[in-house]
Design a protein around this motif. Structure first.
Motif, PDB file in Angstrom:
ATOM      1  N   LYS A 137       0.696  -1.192   0.110  1.00  0.00           N
ATOM      2  CA  LYS A 137      -0.150  -0.049  -0.141  1.00  0.00           C
ATOM      3  C   LYS A 137       0.968   1.390   0.098  1.00  0.00           C
ATOM      4  O   LYS A 137       0.763   2.323  -0.713  1.00  0.00           O
ATOM      5  N   ALA A 140       2.485   1.630  -3.372  1.00  0.00           N
ATOM      6  CA  ALA A 140       1.346   2.301  -4.287  1.00  0.00           C
ATOM      7  C   ALA A 140       1.166   3.827  -4.056  1.00  0.00           C
ATOM      8  O   ALA A 140       1.194   4.512  -5.303  1.00  0.00           O
ATOM      9  N   MET A 145       4.507   1.052  -8.693  1.00  0.00           N
ATOM     10  CA  MET A 145       3.240   0.218  -8.582  1.00  0.00           C
ATOM     11  C   MET A 145       3.859  -1.044  -8.865  1.00  0.00           C
ATOM     12  O   MET A 145       3.291  -1.992  -8.248  1.00  0.00           O
ATOM     13  N   ALA A 148       4.809  -2.564  -5.638  1.00  0.00           N
ATOM     14  CA  ALA A 148       3.320  -2.817  -4.858  1.00  0.00           C
ATOM     15  C   ALA A 148       2.843  -4.038  -5.385  1.00  0.00           C
ATOM     16  O   ALA A 148       2.293  -4.688  -4.416  1.00  0.00           O
ATOM     17  N   ARG A 169      -4.606  -4.889  -4.074  1.00  0.00           N
ATOM     18  CA  ARG A 169      -4.030  -5.205  -5.249  1.00  0.00           C
ATOM     19  C   ARG A 169      -4.996  -4.811  -6.328  1.00  0.00           C
ATOM     20  O   ARG A 169      -4.718  -4.068  -7.477  1.00  0.00           O
ATOM     21  N   THR A 172      -4.888  -0.999  -6.921  1.00  0.00           N
ATOM     22  CA  THR A 172      -3.503  -0.620  -7.702  1.00  0.00           C
ATOM     23  C   THR A 172      -3.538  -1.044  -9.096  1.00  0.00           C
ATOM     24  O   THR A 172      -3.167  -0.300  -9.938  1.00  0.00           O
TER      25      THR A 172
END
Length: 321
Positions: A137, A140, A145, A148, A169, A172
């Motif tokens: 988290k 992100a 990204m 993450a 997820r 994201t």
């Protein structure tokens, strides 16, 4: 009992410096468990006094956890972090304190420190699902990204049916415009919990982003049937209707929400946008005024065309807050 506690909290403390260790143990237990009872009863000031006095007698990890939880619940984050730092020193081989500190820093918007604390927890326990979730988290929010996704995937693998990690997820992936992959995670959450509001909201957002307006509206209706007081869902549904050129239907949706609660500024702001679309400038101005009376800070983000652009995007996606 009351007189005894008064004595404990008095400036004089105990009379003799040579008091037996057994008495100190009794004092500690009394303070600790009285603090726990006070905390459960909502007597936070007294609970804090008990916990801090108990910790003065013994740096007990359980008492430190209770005190940190008390500070977090009160929004006293600096004191929570200080307490958790002491807990980390008391239990160097456990990841819990670093996980909690990561969560506190994330709540405060300090994503870099949140990521660092999650990393410390993972250094102690590499497969800790909560630490992996927080790392993902935080990454992100920092724009990392791919990192993450890796952390969130590991969290999902570490704990079967980990709904929070699946949702994180999915969010994201949505921000990466990977709609099909995000929807797969959303459907997996709904297979575990078919009434999960966050999953339903994200599903509707993805459907709207894919141009399937009817499906998105149906999903929001499903969400509102489960929870008629989800005002974010009303606003998001109205946003989709406005994007589809159905301003009158958007107003009807917002009217329904305002009947349930007349104290949600977002509802008036969105209804004002819908009224402006219909050329009702007077009605739009009245709603805007009402919204700003409740939340004056929104004035900085509303432009001259009475369109809060960030909010407009939020209303369609429902997740980018």
């Amino acid at each position: 009992m009351i007189n005894y506690l008064k004595k404990l909290f008095s400036t004089g403390g105990h009379d003799g410096a040579d008091e037996a260790k057994r008495q100190e143990e009794r004092d500690f237990d009394l303070l600790k468990y009285d603090g726990i009872r006070a905390m459960r009863m909502g007597k936070t000031d007294y609970a804090e006094r008990c916990f801090t006095r108990a910790i003065g007698l013994r740096r007990d990890p359980e008492t430190l956890r209770h005190l940190a939880a008390l500070y977090i619940g009160l929004g006293r984050y600096d004191e929570a972090i200080a307490t958790l730092t002491t807990l980390a020193e008391a239990e160097p081989g456990k990841p819990d304190a670093h996980i909690s500190m990561s969560g506190v820093h994330f709540t405060r918007g300090d994503y870099a420190t949140a990521r660092d604390e999650a990393g410390k927890a993972l250094g102690i326990e590499a497969g800790n699902a909560e630490a992996l979730l927080l790392a993902g988290k935080a990454d992100a929010r920092l724009g990392n990204m791919l990192e993450a996704i890796v952390s969130l995937t590991k969290a999902i693998e570490a704990r079967e049916g980990y709904v929070d990690a699946l949702l994180a997820r999915a969010e994201t992936l949505t921000s990466m415009r990977q709609a099909a992959e995000a929807m797969a995670d959303v459907e997996r959450v709904l297979s575990i919990d078919d009434g999960n509001e966050a999953a339903l909201s994200l599903k509707a957002s993805l459907q709207a982003m894919g141009g399937d307006t009817d499906a998105a509206l149906a999903t929001y209706d499903r969400l509102l049937e489960a929870n008629p007081f989800n005002f974010d869902a009303y606003a998001a549904k109205a946003g989709i209707l406005m994007a589809a050129g159905q301003a009158q239907q958007a107003i009807a949706t917002l009217d329904e929400a305002i009947e349930l609660s007349d104290s949600v500024p977002q509802l008036y702001r969105e209804r004002g946008r819908a009224k402006m679309m219909l050329g009702d400038k007077e009605g739009a101005a009245a709603d805007l005024k009402k919204s700003l009376e409740m939340r004056p800070e929104d004035a900085e983000t509303i432009n001259g065309q009475f369109t809060n652009r960030a909010a407009e995007f939020d209303n369609i996606t429902g997740i980018f807050k």
